[in-house]
Design an enzyme around this catalytic site. Structure first.
Site, PDB file in Angstrom:
ATOM      1  N   GLU A 273     -45.924  -0.493 -10.026  1.00  9.79           N
ATOM      2  CA  GLU A 273     -44.758  -1.321  -9.685  1.00  9.79           C
ATOM      3  C   GLU A 273     -44.975  -2.785 -10.070  1.00  9.79           C
ATOM      4  O   GLU A 273     -44.940  -3.670  -9.216  1.00  9.79           O
ATOM      5  CB  GLU A 273     -44.490  -1.244  -8.180  1.00  9.79           C
ATOM      6  CG  GLU A 273     -44.282   0.152  -7.643  1.00  9.79           C
ATOM      7  CD  GLU A 273     -44.187   0.192  -6.116  1.00  9.79           C
ATOM      8  OE1 GLU A 273     -44.537  -0.805  -5.448  1.00  9.79           O
ATOM      9  OE2 GLU A 273     -43.762   1.227  -5.594  1.00  9.79           O
ATOM     10  N   PRO A 274     -45.219  -3.077 -11.327  1.00  9.34           N
ATOM     11  CA  PRO A 274     -45.479  -4.476 -11.695  1.00  9.34           C
ATOM     12  C   PRO A 274     -44.203  -5.314 -11.709  1.00  9.34           C
ATOM     13  O   PRO A 274     -43.157  -4.842 -12.143  1.00  9.34           O
ATOM     14  CB  PRO A 274     -46.055  -4.359 -13.114  1.00  9.34           C
ATOM     15  CG  PRO A 274     -45.438  -3.109 -13.660  1.00  9.34           C
ATOM     16  CD  PRO A 274     -45.224  -2.178 -12.499  1.00  9.34           C
ATOM     17  N   GLY A 275     -44.302  -6.523 -11.209  1.00  8.11           N
ATOM     18  CA  GLY A 275     -43.180  -7.463 -11.279  1.00  8.11           C
ATOM     19  C   GLY A 275     -43.655  -8.751 -11.907  1.00  8.11           C
ATOM     20  O   GLY A 275     -43.381  -9.053 -13.072  1.00  8.11           O
ATOM     21  N   ARG A 276     -44.456  -9.497 -11.128  1.00  6.67           N
ATOM     22  CA  ARG A 276     -44.925 -10.814 -11.556  1.00  6.67           C
ATOM     23  C   ARG A 276     -45.615 -10.790 -12.918  1.00  6.67           C
ATOM     24  O   ARG A 276     -45.401 -11.677 -13.747  1.00  6.67           O
ATOM     25  CB  ARG A 276     -45.911 -11.329 -10.512  1.00  6.67           C
ATOM     26  CG  ARG A 276     -46.374 -12.741 -10.734  1.00  6.67           C
ATOM     27  CD  ARG A 276     -47.571 -13.073  -9.840  1.00  6.67           C
ATOM     28  NE  ARG A 276     -47.416 -12.680  -8.471  1.00  6.67           N
ATOM     29  CZ  ARG A 276     -46.911 -13.446  -7.507  1.00  6.67           C
ATOM     30  NH1 ARG A 276     -46.508 -14.656  -7.787  1.00  6.67           N
ATOM     31  NH2 ARG A 276     -46.814 -13.000  -6.268  1.00  6.67           N
ATOM     32  N   TYR A 316     -45.397 -21.494  -0.436  1.00  2.75           N
ATOM     33  CA  TYR A 316     -46.781 -20.995  -0.514  1.00  2.75           C
ATOM     34  C   TYR A 316     -47.765 -22.048  -1.005  1.00  2.75           C
ATOM     35  O   TYR A 316     -48.904 -21.706  -1.332  1.00  2.75           O
ATOM     36  CB  TYR A 316     -46.883 -19.828  -1.500  1.00  2.75           C
ATOM     37  CG  TYR A 316     -45.856 -18.748  -1.389  1.00  2.75           C
ATOM     38  CD1 TYR A 316     -45.809 -17.914  -0.276  1.00  2.75           C
ATOM     39  CD2 TYR A 316     -44.946 -18.519  -2.417  1.00  2.75           C
ATOM     40  CE1 TYR A 316     -44.873 -16.898  -0.192  1.00  2.75           C
ATOM     41  CE2 TYR A 316     -44.014 -17.502  -2.349  1.00  2.75           C
ATOM     42  CZ  TYR A 316     -43.981 -16.707  -1.229  1.00  2.75           C
ATOM     43  OH  TYR A 316     -43.064 -15.698  -1.155  1.00  2.75           O
ATOM     44  N   CYS A 355     -32.984 -32.472   1.216  1.00  2.00           N
ATOM     45  CA  CYS A 355     -33.352 -33.316   2.366  1.00  2.00           C
ATOM     46  C   CYS A 355     -34.415 -32.640   3.225  1.00  2.00           C
ATOM     47  O   CYS A 355     -34.147 -32.238   4.366  1.00  2.00           O
ATOM     48  CB  CYS A 355     -32.105 -33.631   3.175  1.00  2.00           C
ATOM     49  SG  CYS A 355     -30.944 -34.552   2.186  1.00  2.00           S
ATOM     50  N   GLU A 356     -35.572 -32.469   2.668  1.00  2.00           N
ATOM     51  CA  GLU A 356     -36.717 -31.876   3.354  1.00  2.00           C
ATOM     52  C   GLU A 356     -37.969 -32.513   2.746  1.00  2.00           C
ATOM     53  O   GLU A 356     -38.090 -32.564   1.511  1.00  2.00           O
ATOM     54  CB  GLU A 356     -36.829 -30.364   3.066  1.00  2.00           C
ATOM     55  CG  GLU A 356     -35.674 -29.524   3.526  1.00  2.00           C
ATOM     56  CD  GLU A 356     -35.891 -28.909   4.894  1.00  2.00           C
ATOM     57  OE1 GLU A 356     -36.977 -29.079   5.476  1.00  2.00           O
ATOM     58  OE2 GLU A 356     -34.944 -28.273   5.375  1.00  2.00           O
TER      59      GLU A 356
HETATM   60  N1  LLP Z   1     -44.431  -3.257  -4.870  1.00  2.00           N
HETATM   61  C1  LLP Z   1     -44.290  -3.663  -3.599  1.00  2.00           C
HETATM   62  C2  LLP Z   1     -44.239  -2.682  -2.541  1.00  2.00           C
HETATM   63  C3  LLP Z   1     -44.200  -5.042  -3.315  1.00  2.00           C
HETATM   64  O1  LLP Z   1     -44.086  -5.440  -2.051  1.00  2.00           O
HETATM   65  C4  LLP Z   1     -44.255  -5.969  -4.380  1.00  2.00           C
HETATM   66  C5  LLP Z   1     -44.146  -7.401  -4.121  1.00  2.00           C
HETATM   67  C6  LLP Z   1     -44.375  -5.488  -5.694  1.00  2.00           C
HETATM   68  C7  LLP Z   1     -44.465  -4.122  -5.902  1.00  2.00           C
HETATM   69  C8  LLP Z   1     -44.427  -6.399  -6.885  1.00  2.00           C
HETATM   70  O2  LLP Z   1     -45.534  -7.206  -6.873  1.00  2.00           O
HETATM   71  P1  LLP Z   1     -45.865  -8.086  -8.167  1.00  2.00           P
HETATM   72  O3  LLP Z   1     -46.277  -7.161  -9.277  1.00  2.00           O
HETATM   73  O4  LLP Z   1     -44.649  -8.831  -8.521  1.00  2.00           O
HETATM   74  O5  LLP Z   1     -46.962  -8.960  -7.741  1.00  2.00           O
HETATM   75  N2  LLP Z   1     -42.477 -14.144  -3.338  1.00  2.00           N
HETATM   76  C9  LLP Z   1     -43.909 -14.028  -3.527  1.00  2.00           C
HETATM   77  C10 LLP Z   1     -44.317 -12.645  -3.924  1.00  2.00           C
HETATM   78  C11 LLP Z   1     -43.884 -11.591  -2.960  1.00  2.00           C
HETATM   79  C12 LLP Z   1     -44.308 -10.219  -3.404  1.00  2.00           C
HETATM   80  C13 LLP Z   1     -43.658  -9.213  -2.575  1.00  2.00           C
HETATM   81  N3  LLP Z   1     -43.963  -7.875  -2.968  1.00  2.00           N
HETATM   82  C14 LLP Z   1     -44.349 -15.047  -4.550  1.00  2.00           C
HETATM   83  O6  LLP Z   1     -43.513 -15.817  -5.022  1.00  2.00           O
HETATM   84  O7  LLP Z   1     -45.530 -15.150  -4.872  1.00  2.00           O
END
Ligand code: LLP
Length: 430
Positions: A273-276, A316, A355-356
């Site tokens: 499940e890659p996102g980032r 963060y 305004c923070e």
């Molecule tokens: N799978 C699950 C169950 C997750 O909770 C997440 C991210 C991902 C996959 C994707 O993770 P990635 O590959 O993108 O790292 N807003 C935060 C990150 C929150 C991540 C939440 N879960 C930030 O800006 O760093």
């Protein structure tokens, strides 16, 4: 790393001059590089190819449907966490059998929509949730599949807000409870519990916590199989790193070299499940300097984007490299580092208009001299950027642009003041 590069002191996204683009479309502006998205997706797919995995891109990281469509065209499934994200996946034409749906608070309406869509897996976070999904599946005449989210209790050494795989996390169940979970629900005919899911945190810039976590769940899977349960799928979640600084994150092959041998020949279908790791470096945020101000000994560079546009630094204390888009030869950044080696930099706080006091992008950051009207690029803003943007202080959210070679396409229009008012114009008594 990405396709945002300086040419003769001018920042380009692929072959598009970003100053020209910002003059045309205004700021703040999110700009994505198609090539970078596809390159990062391709690297993960290639590195893990020996497992023939399903790559479920995590929509929460960057969910514009035009970007989802690019990834769907390359065979991606999607990781969703809400009815809204499911709707996005549907609008992008994703194969519903490649949808995994996580999240601790799925509502009946969201579950029913996912059952009707025929998604691949519900990633289950608790006993109560399992019972509810099984009940709704039975009621609506669907058979669905579930993966139990297990906390392998490893420390991914990332920010506490994005650490998810430890025992005391709100997500999933611990290993002991997982065994009991299968005893209670492992033979349910409506919601077929045939998979295990982990997600240990994000970003995790080291393969070792994955190795530890996977070894723990493989032992669990062996036990479950020995006890007569079918477990044919393991979802190892997301969390691979991105380059907030140059070369900060290991490449996909480094994770794969450690993970693939553990899962090969295990008779398990593997999901990632890659996102980032796909989206972060594929986007920059462009923002225009409004004012320079001094306060005590401090210099403030006040820009027109803020925590409403990109929340990560405020929420963060996340580091994002930022730099003017137009620089003289000696300030062309060869690398993107917390502390740049260039001479004659001046420390400044780069702050937004909100305004923070917590509304900042950088504190005490050494930057080349900038003046009112200059354009600043915030790098690695593709993931958890626009998706976390808000309308705080009644700020319209920015436009999003996708660059492909020398073409630029607006893939989300800048919000207007009318958009902000639209849902409030016709009060209705209830
Ligand atoms: N799978 C699950 C169950 C997750 O909770 C997440 C991210 C991902 C996959 C994707 O993770 P990635 O590959 O993108 O790292 N807003 C935060 C990150 C929150 C991540 C939440 N879960 C930030 O800006 O760093």
């Amino acid at each position: 790393m990405d396709f945002f590069q300086y040419r003769d002191g001018q920042l380009y996204a692929e072959d598009v001059n970003l100053d020209t683009l910002a003059d045309q479309l205004g700021t703040p502006l999110y700009v994505y590089s198609r090539k970078t998205f596809e390159d990062h997706y391709g690297r993960i797919a290639e590195a893990f190819a020996p497992l023939d995995p399903t790559l479920c891109y995590s929509i929460k990281s960057c969910g514009n449907i035009n970007i989802l469509k690019l990834l769907v065209a390359r065979g991606a499934g999607m990781d969703v966490v809400s009815g809204g994200e499911l709707r996005r996946a549907q609008a992008a034409g994703a194969d519903m059998s490649k949808i995994v749906y996580a999240g601790v608070g799925k509502t009946d309406a969201e579950i029913t929509a996912a059952l009707e869509a025929g998604i691949g897996y519900f990633n289950i976070e608790s006993e109560a949730e399992f019972e509810n999904i099984a009940r709704l599946a039975e009621q609506t005449g669907h058979t669905t599949h579930a993966a139990l989210r297990v906390n392998p209790d490893v420390d991914p050494k990332t920010h506490t807000y994005t650490t998810t795989g430890k025992k005391e996390s709100k997500f999933g169940v611990d290993l002991e409870r997982a065994r009991r979970f299968f005893e209670s629900y492992g033979k349910n005919p409506h919601c077929r519990l045939t998979a295990v899911h982990i997600h240990i945190g994000s970003p995790v810039n080291d393969p070792q916590p994955y190795v530890d976590a996977i070894n723990k769940v493989l032992a669990l899977i062996d036990d479950l199989r020995a006890a007569g349960y079918t477990v044919d799928t393991l979802d190892i979640g997301g969390g691979f790193g991105a380059h907030y600084e140059s070369d900060e994150a290991p490449p996909a092959v480094t994770y794969a070299e450690r993970i693939v041998p553990l899962l090969k020949d295990r008779d398990l279908k593997v999901i990632l499940e890659p996102g980032r790791s796909i989206a972060a470096n594929a986007g920059v945020l462009l923002s225009r300097v409004q004012y320079i101000k001094t306060g005590g000994d401090k210099k403030f560079v006040i820009v027109d984007a803020g925590m409403n546009t990109l929340l990560r630094p405020s929420l963060y204390q996340a580091f994002h490299f930022l730099w003017p888009t137009k620089v003289d030869a000696k300030h062309v950044p060869e690398q993107r580092l917390k502390e740049m080696p260039n001479a004659d930099l001046e420390p400044a706080d780069v702050v937004g208009p909100i305004c923070e006091t917590g509304d900042f992008f950088a504190q005490h950051r050494a930057l080349p001299p900038v003046k009112r009207g200059d354009l600043i690029a915030v790098f690695a803003a593709g993931a958890y950027g626009m998706v976390m943007a808000s309308n705080y202080n009644a700020m319209p959210r920015p436009a999003e642009v996708l660059v492909d070679g020398d073409n630029a396409t607006i893939i989300r229009h800048r919000e207007t003041y009318e958009d902000l008012l639209a849902h409030e114009l016709e009060p209705q008594s209830v």
